[in-house]
Enzyme design. Structure first.
Site, short mmCIF file in Angstrom:
data_model
loop_
_atom_site.label_atom_id
_atom_site.label_comp_id
_atom_site.label_asym_id
_atom_site.label_seq_id
_atom_site.Cartn_x
_atom_site.Cartn_y
_atom_site.Cartn_z
N LYS A 205 48.77 -7.04 21.89
CA LYS A 205 49.17 -5.76 22.73
C LYS A 205 48.69 -5.76 23.91
O LYS A 205 47.61 -5.45 24.37
CB LYS A 205 48.72 -4.55 21.69
CG LYS A 205 49.27 -3.48 22.24
CD LYS A 205 48.79 -2.24 22.32
CE LYS A 205 47.62 -1.91 23.25
NZ LYS A 205 48.10 -2.07 24.81
N GLU A 286 34.08 -5.58 24.16
CA GLU A 286 33.59 -5.73 25.57
C GLU A 286 34.10 -4.71 26.46
O GLU A 286 35.28 -4.48 26.72
CB GLU A 286 34.03 -7.08 26.18
CG GLU A 286 33.61 -8.39 25.43
CD GLU A 286 32.34 -8.51 25.06
OE1 GLU A 286 31.50 -8.43 26.19
OE2 GLU A 286 31.72 -8.28 23.84
N CYS A 320 34.72 -5.14 35.60
CA CYS A 320 33.73 -4.58 34.83
C CYS A 320 32.35 -4.85 35.32
O CYS A 320 31.25 -4.16 34.97
CB CYS A 320 33.60 -5.11 33.35
SG CYS A 320 33.83 -6.81 33.27
N GLU A 415 30.92 5.54 34.83
CA GLU A 415 31.96 4.16 35.41
C GLU A 415 33.03 4.94 36.02
O GLU A 415 33.89 5.49 35.72
CB GLU A 415 32.25 3.30 34.26
CG GLU A 415 32.99 2.14 34.89
CD GLU A 415 33.56 1.21 33.91
OE1 GLU A 415 34.28 1.69 32.99
OE2 GLU A 415 33.35 -0.03 34.10
P1 NAD Z 1 41.41 1.17 28.41
O1 NAD Z 1 40.35 1.39 27.36
O2 NAD Z 1 42.04 2.35 28.87
O3 NAD Z 1 42.60 0.08 27.66
C1 NAD Z 1 42.27 -1.35 27.31
C2 NAD Z 1 43.35 -1.81 26.46
O4 NAD Z 1 43.15 -0.86 25.12
C3 NAD Z 1 44.65 -1.45 26.75
O5 NAD Z 1 45.47 -2.59 26.26
C4 NAD Z 1 45.18 -0.21 26.07
O6 NAD Z 1 46.54 -0.15 25.86
C5 NAD Z 1 44.39 -0.28 24.93
N1 NAD Z 1 44.45 1.14 23.83
C6 NAD Z 1 44.15 2.30 24.77
N2 NAD Z 1 43.93 3.30 23.94
C7 NAD Z 1 44.05 2.56 22.51
C8 NAD Z 1 43.99 2.92 21.17
N3 NAD Z 1 43.59 4.25 20.77
N4 NAD Z 1 43.73 2.09 20.32
C9 NAD Z 1 44.07 0.55 20.56
N5 NAD Z 1 44.36 0.32 21.87
C10 NAD Z 1 44.12 1.26 22.84
O7 NAD Z 1 40.51 0.25 29.47
P2 NAD Z 1 41.37 -0.01 30.86
O8 NAD Z 1 41.45 0.73 31.69
O9 NAD Z 1 42.55 -1.09 30.52
O10 NAD Z 1 40.31 -1.22 31.48
C11 NAD Z 1 39.25 -0.99 32.09
C12 NAD Z 1 37.69 -0.82 31.25
O11 NAD Z 1 37.82 -2.33 30.99
C13 NAD Z 1 36.86 -0.62 32.24
O12 NAD Z 1 35.84 0.23 31.41
C14 NAD Z 1 35.99 -2.08 32.42
O13 NAD Z 1 34.43 -2.04 32.70
C15 NAD Z 1 36.31 -2.75 31.15
N6 NAD Z 1 36.12 -4.23 31.19
C16 NAD Z 1 35.32 -4.66 30.47
C17 NAD Z 1 35.17 -6.14 30.51
C18 NAD Z 1 34.11 -6.67 29.78
O14 NAD Z 1 34.00 -8.00 29.76
N7 NAD Z 1 32.88 -6.12 29.44
C19 NAD Z 1 36.06 -7.08 31.19
C20 NAD Z 1 36.98 -6.25 31.88
C21 NAD Z 1 37.16 -4.83 31.83
#
Ligand code: NAD
Length: 514
Positions: A205, A286, A320, A415
């Site tokens: 997804k 992550e 991140c 964050e």
């Molecule tokens: P997000 O949590 O909004 O979305 C991430 C994914 O989760 C998307 O595909 C989204 O559609 C999906 N999602 C959202 N709600 C969901 C639910 N209820 N059930 C299942 N899936 C769902 O995060 P984002 O804004 O896309 O990404 C930014 C975040 O990612 C920041 O917090 C960043 O620090 C983190 N990040 C972490 C790493 C790492 O390696 N630790 C790497 C990259 C980004």
């Protein structure tokens, strides 16, 4: 045998031929934008009536793609396809699947410019960052192919008289990959193909903001000849299908990268055993960071300022691992701050189609959120640089520096995920480290010091998954820096590590008597 793993090179944009060639790629990709993207279930392309749009964050009137939306009905079909495909995919040998990944990497390598160009438009990535994302995707795939080959024969265990024992690795089943938009190719491809090379099947997804980038992987997998149903592409509204994917009795594992809020939600939900479920789900989550650069006294203040600025503002702070806290010894605080402000003034901001250093932030929600944090920062500290925003054509936020903050301030704790860094002062190295650890997160951190004792103390006491000395806190490279965080930054699965594939494998022991 395969040759040893090595990193995929980037593109040298100081060479004018490369610049011209990339401009061509941008033009070609632009001509192909605004097409309808299908779901891909069991190898079949399904166009739905209900769609959503992916748009260019630098120019919100430009539609990148019109994306089909999976509902729970299509998700059911995808689970069925993945379960069916698993029956034969798991019978390929580990080596056969690993060799398939090497072919996948070769195709991506040939399409590197095209895939990078898509990210310039869809994610607002500067050229270098976009190419870095595509090459990191290749790195993950090449690395995991070799990891799988190393695990192919299992590990030795003892035999004794009349008994022969084997210890080997087998796949788990169907799982779900949920990537973020900020590394829309590398993380998406890595977290999809790691379980796949291990013999599992996947529902992918993609993030709502970057479906075209993810679809490029589907094109590559088709070209490489992946059997149908092994990877199913199910873009959709996470509010509608997110919980459904996680809760499903078909889901053996979820590999998630994204925010803390979503990650903890998935972690909790996946723990509940559903009716008919015969296994415990595995969750790799992550999540976010509140990463810091700790600056000791008696250091090169140019290096400190440069490390802070590149780590804070590369890809507009939307990593991140981005530096959002500069924790600086009082003796060098003023000098480092002054140099960081000066450097920041030289950064260019604009549509990354023109290869600016910084581009837009990803969407309206992030734009509003960052603006709000800038307002909070003005109350909590002193605005030293930036603070401006421009939402006329896209989501532009100036690189912003605040000084005079306390560790407990909101902008030093939450964050932001945008181009905002706060400076805080400490009286000695112990206090600097205390401030660095004063956060729920534990992803990356850097220490600038020339004092070996302080460095040794930081190695022991600075509670982060990835710690760097005398450099910035971003730019982990596959094969050099396995990546993953402690505390509320996630399950520390360490992507790109020799252990990563174990997340998607079960160990089986067979003891034969004779
Ligand atoms: P997000 O949590 O909004 O979305 C991430 C994914 O989760 C998307 O595909 C989204 O559609 C999906 N999602 C959202 N709600 C969901 C639910 N209820 N059930 C299942 N899936 C769902 O995060 P984002 O804004 O896309 O990404 C930014 C975040 O990612 C920041 O917090 C960043 O620090 C983190 N990040 C972490 C790493 C790492 O390696 N630790 C790497 C990259 C980004």
């Amino acid at each position: 045998m395969v040759v040893n793993y090595k990193n995929e090179p980037g593109i040298d944009f100081t060479n004018n031929d490369n610049v011209e060639s990339f401009k061509e790629a941008l033009k070609k990709v632009k001509d192909e934008l605004n097409q309808k993207l299908p779901l891909v279930i069991n190898g079949e392309k399904i166009f739905t009536k209900d769609t959503s749009q992916s748009i260019n964050p630098a120019n919100t009137s430009e539609v990148i793609a019109e994306v089909s939306k999976a509902t729970t009905k299509e998700v059911d079909k995808a689970f069925e396809a993945a379960d069916e495909a698993y029956k034969s995919w798991k019978r390929w040998t580990h080596r056969e699947r690993a060799e398939f990944l090497i072919k996948v990497a070769a195709i991506i390598r040939r399409r590197k410019e095209e895939i990078s160009a898509v990210m310039v438009y869809e994610a607002g990535k500067p050229w270098d960052e976009a190419v870095g994302d595509a090459t990191e995707g290749i790195d993950f795939i090449e690395y995991y192919a070799r990891s799988m080959m190393e695990l192919a024969d299992g590990k030795p265990v003892l035999d004794r008289e009349g008994e022969h024992n084997q210890y080997f690795y087998k796949p788990i089943g169907t799982g779900v990959t949920i990537p973020p938009w900020n590394f829309p190719f590398a993380i998406m491809a890595g977290t999809t193909l790691a379980p796949v090379v291990a013999g599992n099947t996947v529902l992918l997804k993609p993030a709502e903001d970057t479906p075209l980038t993810a679809y490029k992987l589907m094109e590559v997998l088709e070209e490489a000849g992946l059997p149908k149903g092994v990877v199913n592409f199910v873009p959709g509204d996470p509010k509608e299908i997110g919980d459904y994917l996680v809760d499903s009795v078909h889901t053996h594992f979820v590999t998630f990268t994204g925010s803390r809020a979503t990650g903890t939600r998935i972690f909790e939900r996946a723990a509940k055993v559903q009716e008919g479920q015969q296994f415990l789900k595995r969750v790799i989550a992550e999540m976010g960071g509140k990463d810091a650069i700790v600056v000791d006294k008696d250091i090169d203040t140019d290096l400190a300022a440069e490390s802070i600025v590149t780590s804070a503002f590369g890809f507009s702070g939307q990593k991140c691992s981005a530096c959002s806290r500069a924790i600086v010894h009082k003796d060098v605080y003023d000098e480092v701050l002054e140099k960081a402000v000066k450097l920041t003034k030289s950064l260019t901001l604009g549509n990354t189609e023109n290869n600016t250093y910084m581009g837009p932030v990803i969407n309206q929600k992030q734009f509003d959120k960052i603006k709000n944090y800038i307002e909070i920062g003005k109350k909590e500290g002193k605005l030293e640089q930036g603070g401006g925003t421009d939402g006329a054509t896209g989501y532009f936020v100036e690189p912003t520096i605040f000084s005079g903050l306390k560790s407990s301030d909101q902008i030093m704790q939450e964050e932001i995920f945008g181009p905002v860094v706060g400076f805080v002062k400490g009286k000695d190295f112990n206090e600097l480290l205390e401030i660095a650890n004063d956060t729920d997160y534990g992803l990356t951190g850097a220490v600038i010091t020339n004092n070996r004792e302080n460095w040794i103390e930081a190695v022991k006491a600075y509670d982060v998954g990835n710690l760097y000395l005398n450099r910035g806190c971003t730019a982990a490279v596959v094969g050099y820096h396995p990546f993953g965080g402690f505390k509320m930054s996630g399950t520390d699965a360490k992507t790109g590590s020799p252990d990563y594939l174990l997340n998607f494998l079960e160990q089986k022991v067979v003891s034969e008597m004779f």
